[in-house]
Scaffold this active site. Structure first.
Site, PDB file in Angstrom:
ATOM      1  N   ARG A  24      39.349  32.094  42.496  1.00 19.35           N
ATOM      2  CA  ARG A  24      38.843  31.673  43.745  1.00 19.35           C
ATOM      3  C   ARG A  24      37.702  30.664  43.568  1.00 19.35           C
ATOM      4  NH1 ARG A  24      41.905  35.863  44.557  1.00 19.35           N
ATOM      5  NH2 ARG A  24      42.806  36.461  46.492  1.00 19.35           N
ATOM      6  N   GLY A  91      50.757  34.654  39.407  1.00 26.57           N
ATOM      7  CA  GLY A  91      51.145  34.621  40.813  1.00 26.57           C
ATOM      8  C   GLY A  91      50.012  34.262  41.703  1.00 26.57           C
ATOM      9  N   GLN A 166      47.516  37.388  48.210  1.00 25.59           N
ATOM     10  CA  GLN A 166      47.878  36.232  47.948  1.00 25.59           C
ATOM     11  C   GLN A 166      48.374  35.490  49.139  1.00 25.59           C
ATOM     12  OE1 GLN A 166      50.464  36.706  44.478  1.00 25.59           O
ATOM     13  NE2 GLN A 166      48.701  37.550  43.012  1.00 25.59           N
ATOM     14  N   ASP A 311      47.258  47.052  41.604  1.00 24.34           N
ATOM     15  CA  ASP A 311      47.282  46.604  40.055  1.00 24.34           C
ATOM     16  C   ASP A 311      47.123  47.825  39.264  1.00 24.34           C
ATOM     17  OD1 ASP A 311      48.058  44.021  40.871  1.00 24.34           O
ATOM     18  OD2 ASP A 311      45.964  43.453  40.507  1.00 24.34           O
ATOM     19  N   LYS A 338      55.788  42.406  40.970  1.00 28.87           N
ATOM     20  CA  LYS A 338      54.652  42.185  40.172  1.00 28.87           C
ATOM     21  C   LYS A 338      55.312  41.647  38.738  1.00 28.87           C
ATOM     22  CE  LYS A 338      51.684  43.667  43.117  1.00 28.87           C
ATOM     23  NZ  LYS A 338      50.710  42.733  43.846  1.00 28.87           N
TER      24      LYS A 338
HETATM   25  C1  S3P Z   1      45.616  39.397  43.984  1.00 31.22           C
HETATM   26  C2  S3P Z   1      46.658  40.012  44.627  1.00 31.22           C
HETATM   27  C3  S3P Z   1      47.445  41.126  44.469  1.00 31.22           C
HETATM   28  C4  S3P Z   1      47.325  41.573  43.023  1.00 31.22           C
HETATM   29  C5  S3P Z   1      47.157  40.353  42.165  1.00 31.22           C
HETATM   30  C6  S3P Z   1      46.100  39.537  42.465  1.00 31.22           C
HETATM   31  C7  S3P Z   1      44.623  38.168  44.346  1.00 31.22           C
HETATM   32  O1  S3P Z   1      48.631  40.718  44.797  1.00 31.22           O
HETATM   33  O2  S3P Z   1      48.443  42.367  42.743  1.00 31.22           O
HETATM   34  O3  S3P Z   1      46.939  40.873  40.932  1.00 31.22           O
HETATM   35  O4  S3P Z   1      43.829  37.796  43.393  1.00 31.22           O
HETATM   36  O5  S3P Z   1      44.860  37.838  45.369  1.00 31.22           O
HETATM   37  P1  S3P Z   1      49.197  40.558  46.021  1.00 31.22           P
HETATM   38  O6  S3P Z   1      48.685  39.841  47.236  1.00 31.22           O
HETATM   39  O7  S3P Z   1      50.631  39.914  46.128  1.00 31.22           O
HETATM   40  O8  S3P Z   1      49.381  42.170  46.407  1.00 31.22           O
END
Ligand code: S3P
Length: 424
Positions: A24, A91, A166, A311, A338
Site C-alpha cells: 500500500r 494477489g 483486497q 493467513d 489462496k
Molecule cells: C491481503 C488480504 C488478504 C490476505 C493477503 C493480503 C491484503 O487477502 O490473505 O495475504 O494485503 O489486502 P483477502 O483480502 O483476499 O482475504
C-alpha cells in the site's frame, strides 16, 4: 531443503516489514504528490512486483534497501505501461492495482505466475464493472490475464459477499476516481490498512462498523511511513516458541492491528504464554512479543475471527496438531483460493506427518496430540505452506524434506536464516 528436529529455541528475532502495508505504501505513494519515504519496507518478491508495476507506469522509485523513495506523480500522473504488467505471485498487487487501473485514461494488461492465473478475479471484476469499469478476463475464466480499459467511474455502495481486504481496497481505490462517494460493506471486518493509510495520505475516508466510505478526487500528499513487522511472518516464531519444549523467543516490533491479531487471541485461548512488551499505539500499533513454551489445548476458531488470522491458519493447524483435544476451524472457505488450496495441502501433508486432520468445506477438524514424524512435503510454491511445515519439522521425529522451500522469498526471504539462528 531438509529440516531436522531441534532441542531448543531461544533468542530474539526482528521480523521483516508487513507485506500488506508495504504494498500500500508504494501504491499510495505513487498516487500522491511529492515524495513518500518508506522504511522497513518488505523486500519480498510480492512487494517488488508492486514496485515494478508502478515503475512501468512512469513512477520513479529508489530502493536503497534501508529505505524506499517513491516520487509520486499525483492521482492522475500514471502513464500507460510500456508492456504487460507482471504481478508475479501477488494477489494483493493484482487486485488492488485493478481498482486503480479501472479509473485511468489508458488500457493495461495484467498477468502473473501459474498460481495467480488460477485465482478468482470475479470478486473484483464484478464491483469494478458496477462502477462503470471495463475489466475482462482474457481467457474468459474470471482469472488473470486481465485487460483493463480505463473508463469514467461512478460511486456505488458495494456489499461484498467475502470479507476480503483486497476486494474492499480495490473498490475504495477505484472510488478515488469516481464521480461520487463509494461505500463498501463487508460481512466481517477484514484488515483495514487501506483505510488507515489512505486517510494518512489525505483521503476523505470514513468507517462506520463494517462500512468504509471514500470521497473522490482527493489530493494525496507524500508521507513518511515506517512499516511495522508483519504479524503473519511473526506467526511462525509464535508457533515455534509455543511448541518447542523449553523455548523462549522475543519477537520484536510486530504489528498488532486488531484486524490482524487473531493469532494472538487464538494462541492465548489455546493456553499459549505470550506477553506483549513495549506496546505502541501511534498509527499502526506494534509490540514486542515474548513467547514461551506452553501446553496447548484445542479450541473452535470461526466467525468474525477468521479474517483476522486468515493467513496464519496453516501454522495454526500445526499448533492444533500438537494441542490436547480437538480444534475445529469453520467459515474459512477462503483458504481454498489462496496461493494454494490451503485446506487440501495442509490436510494432505499434516496427515502424512501422523496428524489426525480432516478437511471440511470451510475449514478443518484436527484431533491433536499425536506425535508428528518427518516426511516429504511439497509447498505447492506457497510461502505459508513452506514456513508452516518448517515449524512442524522442529518438533517432528526424524527428517522433513520440503520441496519448493524457496517459496519463502515471497514474504520472508531470510526466514530459514532467522529460524536457524534461534534453533539449538
Ligand atoms: C491481503 C488480504 C488478504 C490476505 C493477503 C493480503 C491484503 O487477502 O490473505 O495475504 O494485503 O489486502 P483477502 O483480502 O483476499 O482475504
Amino acid at each position: 531443503m531438509i529440516f531436522q528436529p531441534v532441542k531448543q529455541m531461544k533468542g530474539e528475532v526482528t521480523i521483516p516489514g508487513d507485506k500488506s502495508i508495504s504494498h500500500r505504501a508504494v501504491m499510495f505513494g505513487s498516487l500522491a504528490d511529492g515524495t513518500t519515504e518508506v522504511t522497513n519496507f518488505l523486500q519480498g518478491a510480492d512487494c517488488l512486483s508492486t514496485i515494478d508495476a508502478f515503475r512501468k507506469m512512469g513512477i520513479e522509485i529508489e530502493n536503497t534497501q534501508e529505505k524506499i523513495l517513491i516520487h509520486g506523480r499525483g492521482l492522475h500522473g500514471l502513464k500507460a505501461p510500456s508492456s504487460i504488467l507482471d504481478m508475479g505471485n501477488s494477489g494483493t498487487t493484482t487486485r488492488l492495482i485493478s481498482g486503480i487501473l479501472a479509473g485511468q485514461a489508458f488500457e493495461s494488461t495484467l498477468t502473473g505466475d501459474a498460481s495467480i492465473q488460477k485465482r478468482p478475479m470475479r470478486r473484483i471484476m464484478e464491483p469494478l464493472s458496477m462502477m462503470g469499469g471495463s475489466i475482462i478476463s482474457i481467457n474468459g475464466n474470471d482469472c488473470a490475464p486481465l485487460r483493463i480499459t480505463g473508463a469514467p467511474l461512478h460511486g456505488i455502495h458495494y456489499h461484498s459477499r467475502v470479507a476480503s481486504a483486497q476486494v474492499k481496497s480495490a473498490v475504495l481505490l477505484a472510488g478515488l476516481y469516481a464521480d461520487g462517494e463509494t461505500l463498501v460493506t463487508e460481512p466481517s471486518l477484514s484488515r483495514n490498512h487501506t483505510e488507515i493509510m489512505l486517510r494518512c495520505f489525505g483521503a476523505d475516508l470514513t468507517v462506520e462498523n463494517k462500512t468504509a466510505k471514500v470521497c473522490p478526487e482527493p489530493r494525496l500528499q507524500g508521507q513518511k511511513i515506517v512499516v511495522p513487522g508483519d504479524i503473519s511472518s511473526a506467526a511462525y516464531f509464535i508457533a515455534a516458541g509455543l511448541l518447542v519444549p523449553g523455548a523462549e523467543i522475543l519477537i520484536k516490533n510486530v504489528g498488532i492491528n486488531p484486524t490482524r491479531d487473531g493469532i494472538l487471541k487464538v494462541a492465548r485461548e489455546m493456553g499459549g504464554n505470550i506477553t506483549l512488551l513495549n506496546e505502541n499505539y501511534d498509527g499502526e500499533p506494534t509490540a514486542d512479543l515474548l513467547v514461551k513454551h506452553s501446553r496447548l489445548h484445542g479450541i473452535v476458531i470461526e466467525g468474525d475471527l477468521i479474517p483476522t488470522l486468515i493467513d496464519e491458519l496453516p501454522v495454526i493447524n500445526v499448533m492444533a496438531a500438537c494441542a490436547e483435544g480437538t480444534t475445529v476451524i469453520r467459515n474459512a472457505a477462503e483458504l481454498k483460493v489462496k496461493e494454494s488450496n490451503r485446506i487440501d495441502v495442509m490436510v494432505r501433508y499434516l496427515s502424512a506427518m501422523g496428524c489426525d486432520i480432516t478437511g471440511t468445506d470451510d475449514g478443518m477438524i484436527i484431533v491433536g496430540g499425536r506425535p508428528l514424524h518427518g516426511t516429504e512435503v511439497d509447498s505447492h510454491l506457497d510461502h505459508r505452506i513452506a514456513m508452516s511445515f518448517a515449524i512442524a519439522s522442529l518438533i517432528a521425529k526424524g527428517e522433513t524434506k520440503i520441496k519448493g522451500s524457496d517459496a519463502v522469498n515471497i514474504s520472508y526471504p531470510d526466514f530459514y536464516k532467522d529460524l536457524r539462528r534461534l534453533s539449538r
